[in-house]
Structures are given as structure tokens and as C-alpha cells.
Design an enzyme around this catalytic site. Structure first.
Site, PDB file in Angstrom:
ATOM      1  NE  ARG A   1      -2.816  -1.386   3.353  1.00 39.06           N
ATOM      2  CZ  ARG A   1      -3.295  -2.530   3.837  1.00 39.06           C
ATOM      3  NH1 ARG A   1      -4.148  -3.257   3.115  1.00 39.06           N
ATOM      4  NH2 ARG A   1      -2.952  -2.953   5.034  1.00 39.06           N
TER       5      ARG A   1
ATOM      6  CG  PHE B   1     -12.309  -7.990  -3.660  1.00 41.98           C
ATOM      7  CD1 PHE B   1     -13.339  -8.892  -3.470  1.00 41.98           C
ATOM      8  CD2 PHE B   1     -11.701  -7.931  -4.907  1.00 41.98           C
ATOM      9  CE1 PHE B   1     -13.742  -9.739  -4.501  1.00 41.98           C
ATOM     10  CE2 PHE B   1     -12.100  -8.762  -5.943  1.00 41.98           C
ATOM     11  CZ  PHE B   1     -13.126  -9.674  -5.745  1.00 41.98           C
TER      12      PHE B   1
ATOM     13  CG  ASP C   1     -16.180  -5.046   0.798  1.00 38.76           C
ATOM     14  OD1 ASP C   1     -14.987  -5.376   0.692  1.00 38.76           O
ATOM     15  OD2 ASP C   1     -16.997  -5.670   1.506  1.00 38.76           O
TER      16      ASP C   1
ATOM     17  CB  ALA D   1     -15.606  -7.756  -6.748  1.00 42.55           C
TER      18      ALA D   1
ATOM     19  CG  ASP E   1      -5.913  -7.205  -1.392  1.00 47.38           C
ATOM     20  OD1 ASP E   1      -5.489  -8.369  -1.539  1.00 47.38           O
ATOM     21  OD2 ASP E   1      -5.904  -6.613  -0.290  1.00 47.38           O
TER      22      ASP E   1
ATOM     23  CB  CYS F   1      -4.177 -13.393   0.484  1.00 50.54           C
ATOM     24  SG  CYS F   1      -5.961 -13.661   0.334  1.00 50.54           S
TER      25      CYS F   1
END
Length: 398
Positions: A213, A229, A251, A280, A300, A340
Site C-alpha cells: 500500500r 474488495f 465491497d 466485485a 486485492d 493471498c
């Protein structure tokens, strides 16, 4: 105290000797050490097939990862004293790297405290006890945290999926102290956020993308930004604070978007930040139909690949979301694409981005590659501790 012993099969000690902390149930010599004789959370002495002591571990006899190493010192228990020692070691790293007391204080196996996660928000700690071995030590863990940090409050966020696998009940509560009446806050990259420690996702915040970020901010000044997201605005509000012309946060959670608005107001950028509630994928389709274009898009998503068997479908989901996002980019723009999912290899994310660009007849240049921050250190023998990937990509027409 005399510990019960756990005997491993022949050659099953190799990973442990190399520094790995996990013992799988099929690695146990169940003739010598029947797993049913142990209780969940019990600490044992671990032995190689020849009887040589490898150290100590705690167990959960009903799970695939049935043991997690505590120490390579024979008969060393994970007790309050050792907890205090290891928390102090973890704290030393964070204080060396971060200027404010806002970080992941304990990152499980990487801090030699398998199954324990602690996030620090100044004088408030948010704790996850993810394994039976840590659950039985709850009071010792709380005592150790109080001794090391003297926090105003400690919240237990024991509501993660891993607890289900461990056969543990879910709960969220303030375990020690009282939460400040004004709320819980953190500062990241010079931007302030309110943290929903009792109602938010995971511990209430995602510190892992801090460095990514920070790099994102360099690309946002004067730009039109889309944050997909968005959760509570970790990316979007920082983009606005860094000088973005406008930011749209998308979101599925109305509650999360309420937090986005609060955090935008908190940083004096409410006039720049808008919100859009919805799925999304559907939101992207709608924005394409409306002819919207953005200079910077942050992608993300949550983990589309949670288990190895999900890889094929998960990769398709990453392809779909990246292709949709690229359709919303200006002719020469920036896509920040993250994952992730531990099971999505870095080169596969690169393939996804490359393929998505070619799908819409554009070129892609990878400008930066990011990983998780220093408060999520990688254990060199446990690949699962290295899960976060981020690409800053220039997408353009040649």
C-alpha cells in the site's frame, strides 16, 4: 514434569531436523505411539524412530497436522515463561522496523509460536488462538501479553476457519480490560484508520499489505482510482490521502463500506472517496457497461484458492477478475493485482496478468513485485508462511 513421548516413523524426522515445525499424522509410529492416547493440546517429547529426542511439541490427535514443534530442547514446555520470552523476541523485530505500535506482533510459526496470531493496535491487542495447543494455554498467553505490553484491552477473535478443523468452538469477546470508548485506531503509512476489532474480518485489519500500500501511494497522485474488495478502505483511503483525484471503493459488505466512509472522514478525504456495494465481479461488469475508466485499479481479492484441490477453479477466478478489471483501465494505466492464496504460485499470478492483458490486446509491464511485510516474516522451511503476492503492472496499448 515427565512428558509423554511421541515416536515418529523412520525418516520422518528429516523435516523436523531441518527446522520444520509440523508433524503429520501419517509420520507417527502409531504402534509405539497410538494417537488416541493423547489429548488435544497435550505437550509431548518427540522422538525419532531410533528413540533420539528431537524436542517437544503440542498435539491434536484428530487433525492431519497432529503435532507442532515447540522447541528442539528436550522436555522444554511452552509455558508462561517461554511465551513471555518469545513475545519479547517478536516485539523486538517489530519495534526495530515500525515507528508506531501498529503491526502484527505474533505471526504463528514464523515467531516460534505455532497457532498464535496477535495484532497490535496501540494499547489494544487482537488475538487468535487457532489450534488446540494454543487454546489450552489461553490464560498463560493473556498473562504473558499483559506482562510484556500492559495493554488496555485484549480481544479474542477466535472465529476463524482453522478452529473448526481443530475441533474448537468459535467466540469473539473482550478477554482482558476494556476497549477505549472512542474506538480502536491504527496508523499505517501516515494514514489513520478506525479498526472494527470485534466485528471486522479476521483480527479487524490486514497488516500484511502495508508495504504494498505504501508503494501504491506513489502511483495515485491526481489519478482516478478503483479499489475492489475494499473492506474498510485500507487501499482506497490511502490512495485518497496520497493525492488521488477520486477513489471508488467496492465491497459486498455495507458495514465495511460504512467504515470506509468513516475512515475517509477521519483523514479529511471524504469528498474524494465514494462507495459501491455489491459483488466485485458484477460491479466490474456494471462499470464496464457504464463506460467508466480508471487510472489505477487495486485488485486485492480474498483467497480464491483455499485448498490444493481448488487450484484449477481458483486460477480461473483470478483470470476472470483480472480481465474484467483491465477492461476498465485507461489506455495507459496501472493495475495492482494481488493474491493471498498460498497455493497460487507467483509465476502463475504473473501468467494471469500477462494472459489478461493479451486477452484485451494490451501490453503489460511489471513495475514492482511485492510481498508481505516484515511483521509477517517467512519461516524458511514452511512455505505456507509465504502466501502474499502483489504486482504493480503498467497496462497500455502499443
Amino acid at each position: 514434569m515427565t512428558l509423554a513421548s511421541l515416536r515418529l516413523n523412520k525418516n520422518a524426522d528429516r523435516r523436523i531436523k531441518a527446522g520444520h515445525l509440523w508433524i503429520y499424522s501419517n509420520e507417527v509410529d502409531t504402534k509405539t505411539s497410538p494417537l488416541r492416547q493423547y489429548s488435544a493440546g497435550q505437550q509431548v517429547q518427540v522422538q525419532a524412530s531410533n528413540g533420539k529426542v528431537l524436542g517437544t511439541a503440542y498435539l491434536n490427535p484428530t487433525t492431519l497436522i497432529c503435532g507442532r514443534m515447540i522447541s528442539q530442547t528436550p522436555d522444554q514446555l511452552l509455558d508462561k515463561s517461554l511465551l513471555v520470552h518469545r513475545i519479547k523476541i517478536a516485539l523486538g523485530l517489530r519495534e526495530r522496523v515500525f515507528p508506531t505500535p501498529h503491526y502484527r506482533l505474533v505471526y504463528g510459526e514464523s515467531d516460534q509460536l505455532p497457532g498464535l496470531v496477535v495484532d497490535r493496535f496501540g494499547d489494544v491487542l487482537s488475538v487468535q488462538l487457532n489450534t488446540a495447543g494454543m487454546q489450552v494455554l489461553e490464560e498463560d498467553i493473556l498473562d504473558a501479553l499483559e506482562k510484556v505490553l500492559k495493554p488496555q484491552a485484549i480481544v479474542l477473535r477466535n472465529d476463524g476457519g482453522m478452529r473448526k478443523l481443530e475441533g474448537l468452538e468459535e467466540e469473539t469477546r473482550v478477554a482482558r480490560g476494556e476497549l477505549p470508548a472512542e474506538g480502536v485506531f491504527l496508523e499505517e503509512n501516515g494514514v489513520k484508520f478506525h479498526v472494527p476489532v470485534l466485528t471486522g474480518q479476521k483480527t479487524g485489519w490486514f497488516y500484511d499489505h502495508r508495504m504494498n500500500r505504501a508503494r501504491m501511494q506513489e502511483y495515485c497522485k491526481g489519478k482516478k482510482v478503483l479499489d475492489l474488495f475494499s473492506y474498510v478502505g485500507g487501499w482506497g483511503v490511502q490512495a485518497a490521502a496520497a493525492g488521488a483525484e477520486s477513489v471508488l471503493c467496492v465491497d459486498a459488505s455495507a458495514t465495511a463500506l460504512d467504515e470506509v466512509e468513516k475512515n475517509a472522514e477521519l483523514n479529511g478525504v471524504a469528498d474524494k472517496v465514494g462507495t459501491m456495494q455489491g459483488d466485485a465481479f458484477e460491479a466490474l461488469k456494471q462499470l464496464v457497461q457504464e463506460g467508466e475508466k480508471f487510472d489505477v485499479i487495486v485488485l486485492d481479492p480474498p483467497a480464491f484458492i483455499k485448498r490444493r484441490k481448488d487450484i484449477k477453479n481458483g486460477e480461473q477466478a483470478y483470470k476472470r477478475i483480472n480481465q474484467l478489471a483491465m477492461r476498465l483501465l485507461e489506455k495507459d494505466a496501472i493495475l495492482i493485482s494481488a493474491s493471498c492464496s498460498m497455493h497460487l504460485a507467483y509465476d502463475r499470478l504473473i501468467d494471469v496478468v500477462r494472459g489478461s492483458a493479451r486477452h484485451i490486446d494490451r501490453q503489460a509491464q511489471i513495475l514492482e513485485q511485492g510481498h508481505q511485510g516484515a511483521d509477517h516474516p517467512v519461516h524458511p522451511t514452511i512455505v505456507e508462511t509465504a502466501y502474499l503476492k502483489s504486482l504493480i503492472v503498467r497496462v497500455y496499448r502499443d
